[in-house]
Design an enzyme around this catalytic site. Sequence first.
Site, PDB file in Angstrom:
ATOM      1  N   ARG A   1     -13.314 -17.020  70.305  1.00  0.00           N
ATOM      2  CA  ARG A   1     -13.509 -17.685  69.025  1.00  0.00           C
ATOM      3  C   ARG A   1     -14.301 -18.893  68.894  1.00  0.00           C
ATOM      4  O   ARG A   1     -15.140 -19.265  67.968  1.00  0.00           O
ATOM      5  CB  ARG A   1     -12.144 -17.731  68.119  1.00  0.00           C
ATOM      6  CG  ARG A   1     -11.711 -16.515  68.000  1.00  0.00           C
ATOM      7  CD  ARG A   1     -10.306 -16.267  67.346  1.00  0.00           C
ATOM      8  NE  ARG A   1      -9.837 -15.178  67.229  1.00  0.00           N
ATOM      9  CZ  ARG A   1      -8.372 -14.685  66.763  1.00  0.00           C
ATOM     10  NH1 ARG A   1      -7.535 -15.667  66.462  1.00  0.00           N
ATOM     11  NH2 ARG A   1      -7.958 -13.427  66.688  1.00  0.00           N
TER      12      ARG A   1
ATOM     13  N   CYS B   1     -12.603  -9.624  59.636  1.00  0.00           N
ATOM     14  CA  CYS B   1     -13.461  -8.651  59.964  1.00  0.00           C
ATOM     15  C   CYS B   1     -13.722  -7.629  58.958  1.00  0.00           C
ATOM     16  O   CYS B   1     -14.295  -6.526  59.419  1.00  0.00           O
ATOM     17  CB  CYS B   1     -12.733  -7.850  61.311  1.00  0.00           C
ATOM     18  SG  CYS B   1     -12.426  -9.041  62.605  1.00  0.00           S
TER      19      CYS B   1
ATOM     20  N   TYR C   1     -16.470 -11.297  81.625  1.00  0.00           N
ATOM     21  CA  TYR C   1     -17.162 -12.389  81.859  1.00  0.00           C
ATOM     22  C   TYR C   1     -17.282 -12.895  83.219  1.00  0.00           C
ATOM     23  O   TYR C   1     -18.212 -13.576  83.740  1.00  0.00           O
ATOM     24  CB  TYR C   1     -16.500 -13.572  81.234  1.00  0.00           C
ATOM     25  CG  TYR C   1     -16.379 -13.440  79.588  1.00  0.00           C
ATOM     26  CD1 TYR C   1     -17.500 -13.638  78.627  1.00  0.00           C
ATOM     27  CD2 TYR C   1     -15.284 -12.941  79.244  1.00  0.00           C
ATOM     28  CE1 TYR C   1     -17.286 -13.286  77.321  1.00  0.00           C
ATOM     29  CE2 TYR C   1     -14.838 -12.679  77.658  1.00  0.00           C
ATOM     30  CZ  TYR C   1     -16.079 -12.788  77.018  1.00  0.00           C
ATOM     31  OH  TYR C   1     -15.885 -12.412  75.598  1.00  0.00           O
TER      32      TYR C   1
ATOM     33  N   CYS D   1     -18.822  -5.476  64.283  1.00  0.00           N
ATOM     34  CA  CYS D   1     -17.665  -6.210  63.347  1.00  0.00           C
ATOM     35  C   CYS D   1     -18.336  -7.447  62.440  1.00  0.00           C
ATOM     36  O   CYS D   1     -19.370  -7.828  62.710  1.00  0.00           O
ATOM     37  CB  CYS D   1     -16.576  -6.860  64.386  1.00  0.00           C
ATOM     38  SG  CYS D   1     -15.078  -7.288  63.432  1.00  0.00           S
TER      39      CYS D   1
ATOM     40  N   ARG E   1      -5.169 -12.068  61.895  1.00  0.00           N
ATOM     41  CA  ARG E   1      -5.757 -10.681  61.925  1.00  0.00           C
ATOM     42  C   ARG E   1      -4.498  -9.340  62.313  1.00  0.00           C
ATOM     43  O   ARG E   1      -4.920  -8.644  62.742  1.00  0.00           O
ATOM     44  CB  ARG E   1      -6.688 -10.597  63.014  1.00  0.00           C
ATOM     45  CG  ARG E   1      -7.978 -11.627  62.512  1.00  0.00           C
ATOM     46  CD  ARG E   1      -9.072 -11.539  63.557  1.00  0.00           C
ATOM     47  NE  ARG E   1     -10.199 -12.033  63.128  1.00  0.00           N
ATOM     48  CZ  ARG E   1     -10.916 -12.984  63.767  1.00  0.00           C
ATOM     49  NH1 ARG E   1     -10.593 -13.020  64.953  1.00  0.00           N
ATOM     50  NH2 ARG E   1     -12.046 -13.377  63.393  1.00  0.00           N
TER      51      ARG E   1
ATOM     52  N   LYS F   1      -7.701  -3.530  74.550  1.00  0.00           N
ATOM     53  CA  LYS F   1      -8.146  -4.859  74.650  1.00  0.00           C
ATOM     54  C   LYS F   1      -6.928  -5.625  74.230  1.00  0.00           C
ATOM     55  O   LYS F   1      -6.401  -5.190  73.178  1.00  0.00           O
ATOM     56  CB  LYS F   1      -9.411  -4.993  73.859  1.00  0.00           C
ATOM     57  CG  LYS F   1      -9.870  -6.461  73.709  1.00  0.00           C
ATOM     58  CD  LYS F   1     -10.650  -6.716  72.789  1.00  0.00           C
ATOM     59  CE  LYS F   1     -11.290  -8.226  72.713  1.00  0.00           C
ATOM     60  NZ  LYS F   1     -12.359  -8.317  71.642  1.00  0.00           N
TER      61      LYS F   1
ATOM     62  N   LYS G   1      -6.883  -2.288  70.037  1.00  0.00           N
ATOM     63  CA  LYS G   1      -7.246  -3.712  70.167  1.00  0.00           C
ATOM     64  C   LYS G   1      -5.881  -4.452  69.475  1.00  0.00           C
ATOM     65  O   LYS G   1      -5.713  -4.505  68.325  1.00  0.00           O
ATOM     66  CB  LYS G   1      -8.493  -4.087  69.160  1.00  0.00           C
ATOM     67  CG  LYS G   1      -8.889  -5.598  69.200  1.00  0.00           C
ATOM     68  CD  LYS G   1     -10.279  -5.806  68.391  1.00  0.00           C
ATOM     69  CE  LYS G   1     -10.622  -7.149  68.724  1.00  0.00           C
ATOM     70  NZ  LYS G   1     -11.879  -7.397  67.697  1.00  0.00           N
TER      71      LYS G   1
END
Length: 324
Positions: free
Chosen positions: A201, A126, A309, A116, A213, A244, A191
């Site tokens: 971000r 993007c 994560y 991206c 976006r 996502k 997404k």
Amino acid sequence: MQRFRRLRKNETIRSMMRETRLHPADLIYPIFVIEGENIKNPVDSMPGVYQYSIDRLNEIMDKVKASGISGVLLFGIPACKDEMGTQAYAKDGITQRAVSYIKKNYPEIYCIVDVCLCEYTSHGHCGVVRDGQIINDETLPLLCRMSVSLAEAGADMIAPSDMMDGRVEAIRDALDLNGFEGIPIMAYSAKFASAYYGPFRDAAHSAPGFGDRKSYQMDFANGQEAVREIASDIEEGADIVMVKPGLAYLDVLKEAALTFDMPLAVYNVSGEYSMVKAAAANGWIDERRIVTENLTAMKRAGAKIIITYHALDMAGWLEEERRK
């Protein structure tokens, strides 16, 4: 009378009846690589997550190797950004050098690279911007150049997250024409334009400089459109398709699992992670139990791959359970 509780009487029988099991091999850990030396910057909004310079990547890669998870998903943060995101496809770009470092020093770790432009552009969008609009078709060649350069650096998989129309086919053609027929594509197919991306971000330095976006990421109110997006990416040549974020979109993930005979990935995104961390730090929840429940729900809904994560913590907890 049906007595369902007979099969819940103790942990032994519950374990025997368990339909869904997590394994470290299900997990992919995102890593942020930043230009510079001797850098390990904490991401304040994501406790336990850091930006690493290449000379300190070993600190996290050693943990990844020991954990038994399947691999990593790389995001690069360049020192210089410009309108066209040229560092995204520079042969000596931060992400390209990070891939080369990982494949040289940790060849057994599967290295997926996000494709991206948002981390590399001065405007934070993007794609190519003209007159305040994100231009779809002029973005595609840049994504192709980025994909090929990362494949040349040694990436095991390309993961386009930009949500430009037609980018999977364009990237597939570019990879094939340059001798990378064996490199798979994991498409961020559904997404959504989500508030759950906020902490990311901060980590990736990728907030848009103007607007939002929503003209290219999906409206979070739409489910059937997600199915059409996934179908299009499969037709264009995606090997794996992704939903996502995760938790608020389990219905989309389940629908995709029932509709398509394709490997599915889900991204347990930064906002989901940070909310768990914040609540756990305040003693409001049991972090281990919540994370286990959340990730199990994603796998139960149909995910073969979970990008999270929490991956290293979860792998450690699973190893503890195995040793009992």
